[in-house]
Motif scaffolding. Structure first.
Motif, PDB file in Angstrom:
ATOM      1  N   THR A  64       0.839  -1.157   0.007  1.00 32.94           N
ATOM      2  CA  THR A  64      -0.076   0.053   0.097  1.00 32.94           C
ATOM      3  C   THR A  64       0.951   1.146  -0.001  1.00 32.94           C
ATOM      4  O   THR A  64       2.069   1.326   0.182  1.00 32.94           O
ATOM      5  CB  THR A  64      -0.909   0.131   1.118  1.00 32.94           C
ATOM      6  OG1 THR A  64      -0.177   0.010   2.387  1.00 32.94           O
ATOM      7  CG2 THR A  64      -1.863  -1.011   1.430  1.00 32.94           C
ATOM      8  N   TRP A  92      -0.333   6.024  -0.287  1.00 34.25           N
ATOM      9  CA  TRP A  92      -1.238   6.986   0.200  1.00 34.25           C
ATOM     10  C   TRP A  92      -1.151   8.051  -0.805  1.00 34.25           C
ATOM     11  O   TRP A  92      -0.048   8.561  -1.038  1.00 34.25           O
ATOM     12  CB  TRP A  92      -1.095   7.543   1.512  1.00 34.25           C
ATOM     13  CG  TRP A  92      -1.757   6.467   2.675  1.00 34.25           C
ATOM     14  CD1 TRP A  92      -2.780   6.263   3.084  1.00 34.25           C
ATOM     15  CD2 TRP A  92      -0.913   5.420   3.322  1.00 34.25           C
ATOM     16  NE1 TRP A  92      -2.733   5.015   3.849  1.00 34.25           N
ATOM     17  CE2 TRP A  92      -1.393   4.697   4.002  1.00 34.25           C
ATOM     18  CE3 TRP A  92       0.747   5.460   3.129  1.00 34.25           C
ATOM     19  CZ2 TRP A  92      -0.977   3.868   5.039  1.00 34.25           C
ATOM     20  CZ3 TRP A  92       1.152   4.331   3.870  1.00 34.25           C
ATOM     21  CH2 TRP A  92       0.599   3.499   4.833  1.00 34.25           C
ATOM     22  N   HIS A  93      -2.439   8.465  -1.396  1.00 36.35           N
ATOM     23  CA  HIS A  93      -2.386   9.733  -2.053  1.00 36.35           C
ATOM     24  C   HIS A  93      -1.915  10.940  -0.982  1.00 36.35           C
ATOM     25  O   HIS A  93      -2.127  10.705   0.295  1.00 36.35           O
ATOM     26  CB  HIS A  93      -3.736  10.060  -2.449  1.00 36.35           C
ATOM     27  CG  HIS A  93      -4.248   9.494  -3.797  1.00 36.35           C
ATOM     28  ND1 HIS A  93      -3.270   9.765  -5.022  1.00 36.35           N
ATOM     29  CD2 HIS A  93      -4.990   8.640  -4.099  1.00 36.35           C
ATOM     30  CE1 HIS A  93      -3.942   9.050  -6.009  1.00 36.35           C
ATOM     31  NE2 HIS A  93      -4.690   8.300  -5.565  1.00 36.35           N
ATOM     32  N   THR A 147      -5.753   9.134   0.919  1.00 34.18           N
ATOM     33  CA  THR A 147      -6.499   8.063   0.540  1.00 34.18           C
ATOM     34  C   THR A 147      -5.568   7.087   0.535  1.00 34.18           C
ATOM     35  O   THR A 147      -4.685   6.778  -0.366  1.00 34.18           O
ATOM     36  CB  THR A 147      -7.216   8.354  -0.696  1.00 34.18           C
ATOM     37  OG1 THR A 147      -7.982   9.489  -0.554  1.00 34.18           O
ATOM     38  CG2 THR A 147      -8.076   7.093  -1.321  1.00 34.18           C
ATOM     39  N   ILE A 175      -4.190   3.587  -0.985  1.00 35.70           N
ATOM     40  CA  ILE A 175      -4.026   2.685  -2.611  1.00 35.70           C
ATOM     41  C   ILE A 175      -3.277   1.482  -2.328  1.00 35.70           C
ATOM     42  O   ILE A 175      -2.339   1.409  -1.752  1.00 35.70           O
ATOM     43  CB  ILE A 175      -3.125   3.584  -3.409  1.00 35.70           C
ATOM     44  CG1 ILE A 175      -3.602   5.056  -3.550  1.00 35.70           C
ATOM     45  CG2 ILE A 175      -3.151   3.160  -4.905  1.00 35.70           C
ATOM     46  CD1 ILE A 175      -2.534   6.145  -4.093  1.00 35.70           C
ATOM     47  N   SER A 176      -4.120   0.454  -2.850  1.00 36.15           N
ATOM     48  CA  SER A 176      -3.398  -0.720  -2.890  1.00 36.15           C
ATOM     49  C   SER A 176      -2.609  -0.910  -4.117  1.00 36.15           C
ATOM     50  O   SER A 176      -3.175  -0.928  -5.085  1.00 36.15           O
ATOM     51  CB  SER A 176      -4.592  -1.833  -2.731  1.00 36.15           C
ATOM     52  OG  SER A 176      -5.189  -1.883  -1.242  1.00 36.15           O
ATOM     53  N   VAL A 228      -8.158  -2.480 -12.590  1.00 36.16           N
ATOM     54  CA  VAL A 228      -8.514  -1.231 -11.962  1.00 36.16           C
ATOM     55  C   VAL A 228      -8.450  -0.146 -12.958  1.00 36.16           C
ATOM     56  O   VAL A 228      -9.284   1.014 -12.599  1.00 36.16           O
ATOM     57  CB  VAL A 228      -7.537  -0.869 -10.889  1.00 36.16           C
ATOM     58  CG1 VAL A 228      -7.205  -2.059  -9.527  1.00 36.16           C
ATOM     59  CG2 VAL A 228      -6.110  -0.525 -11.540  1.00 36.16           C
ATOM     60  N   GLN A 229      -8.050  -0.490 -14.096  1.00 34.25           N
ATOM     61  CA  GLN A 229      -8.244   0.860 -15.129  1.00 34.25           C
ATOM     62  C   GLN A 229      -9.828   0.467 -15.755  1.00 34.25           C
ATOM     63  O   GLN A 229     -10.118   1.556 -16.534  1.00 34.25           O
ATOM     64  CB  GLN A 229      -7.343   0.380 -16.419  1.00 34.25           C
ATOM     65  CG  GLN A 229      -5.840   0.854 -15.911  1.00 34.25           C
ATOM     66  CD  GLN A 229      -5.755   2.121 -15.328  1.00 34.25           C
ATOM     67  OE1 GLN A 229      -6.209   3.381 -15.861  1.00 34.25           O
ATOM     68  NE2 GLN A 229      -5.245   2.455 -14.269  1.00 34.25           N
ATOM     69  N   ASP A 233     -10.497  -0.473  -1.593  1.00 33.89           N
ATOM     70  CA  ASP A 233      -8.928   0.007  -1.855  1.00 33.89           C
ATOM     71  C   ASP A 233      -8.148  -0.742  -2.863  1.00 33.89           C
ATOM     72  O   ASP A 233      -7.416  -0.110  -3.394  1.00 33.89           O
ATOM     73  CB  ASP A 233      -8.104  -0.385  -0.441  1.00 33.89           C
ATOM     74  CG  ASP A 233      -8.813   0.396   0.807  1.00 33.89           C
ATOM     75  OD1 ASP A 233      -9.562   1.487   0.699  1.00 33.89           O
ATOM     76  OD2 ASP A 233      -8.537   0.027   1.959  1.00 33.89           O
ATOM     77  N   GLY A 246      -9.982   0.648  -6.142  1.00 31.10           N
ATOM     78  CA  GLY A 246      -9.876   2.261  -6.238  1.00 31.10           C
ATOM     79  C   GLY A 246     -11.116   2.815  -6.105  1.00 31.10           C
ATOM     80  O   GLY A 246     -11.481   3.599  -7.207  1.00 31.10           O
ATOM     81  N   THR A 247     -12.033   2.336  -5.504  1.00 33.27           N
ATOM     82  CA  THR A 247     -13.501   2.728  -5.424  1.00 33.27           C
ATOM     83  C   THR A 247     -13.935   2.907  -3.844  1.00 33.27           C
ATOM     84  O   THR A 247     -12.888   2.892  -2.998  1.00 33.27           O
ATOM     85  CB  THR A 247     -14.292   1.657  -6.128  1.00 33.27           C
ATOM     86  OG1 THR A 247     -15.679   2.467  -6.268  1.00 33.27           O
ATOM     87  CG2 THR A 247     -14.666   0.304  -5.433  1.00 33.27           C
TER      88      THR A 247
END
Length: 194
Positions: A40, A42-43, A47, A49-50, A109-110, A150, A153-154
């Motif tokens: 992981t 983080w933004h 947030t 992010i995995s 995830v895209q 996570d 990304g939702t």
């Protein structure tokens, strides 16, 4: 697929509890013998992010990425072997699996459609970490709706809404806490989840 683990004759195994962080060591990687690890970051806004999930035979470590911050969290109890830099040449197969797993997850995830994305990640989890049972493929990772959110990304709310929708359609049945069974079908996947 057979997984080759680097010989423990060169390095002893280390055991980590669920939710523990694998330590970062310079010029060192970890090869997982047992268990699942989530990478992981983080933004700037905080947030989570995995960056991927890794299992037995996979190699993880700070030396593989340039992301900061970067953490390796044990999603299950983990047994890992510390691999110093002078032994990395023995890890070619594991490093190739690492890249392929990361690229597979990046493709998922895209996807712009949240439902397709969540269904695809369930198929990916079943393929990477599942084991065959009478009903299909068991994914026993104790992933919460937030963990799934996570990973793709939702939001947790979106994951819960989509899983509830799949349940209403008869494609998801609750069988045990945080356990999934992906059943093969000719159409979209049918998943058992709680």
């Amino acid at each position: 697929m057979a997984t080759s683990i680097i010989s423990t004759a060169y390095s002893r195994t280390h055991t980590f509890e669920r939710r523990a962080l694998l330590p970062h060591e310079r010029d060192c990687l970890w090869q997982l013998v047992q268990g699942i690890v989530r990478a992981t970051t983080w933004h700037e806004n905080g947030t989570l992010i995995s960056l991927g999930l890794w299992g037995p035979g996979d190699v993880v470590g700070r030396e593989l990425v340039q992301v900061e911050p970067y953490h390796l969290e044990c999603l299950t109890p983990v047994v890992a072997v510390r691999v110093p830099k002078d032994q990395w040449s023995r890890l070619t197969d594991a490093l190739i699996r690492h890249v392929r797993g990361a690229m597979d997850l990046l493709e998922i995830v895209q996807c712009k459609d949240a439902q397709v994305c969540i269904e695809s990640v369930l198929v990916w989890l079943a393929r990477r970490f599942g084991c065959d049972v009478a009903e299909g493929r068991l994914i026993d990772l104790r992933l919460t709706h937030q963990d799934l959110a996570d990973l793709v990304g939702t939001s947790r709310v979106t994951v819960t809404r989509i899983l509830n929708q799949l349940e209403r359609q008869g494609r998801i049945l609750r069988v045990a806490r945080h356990r999934l069974i992906l059943r093969p079908t000719t159409a979209a996947p049918c998943v058992l989840l709680n």
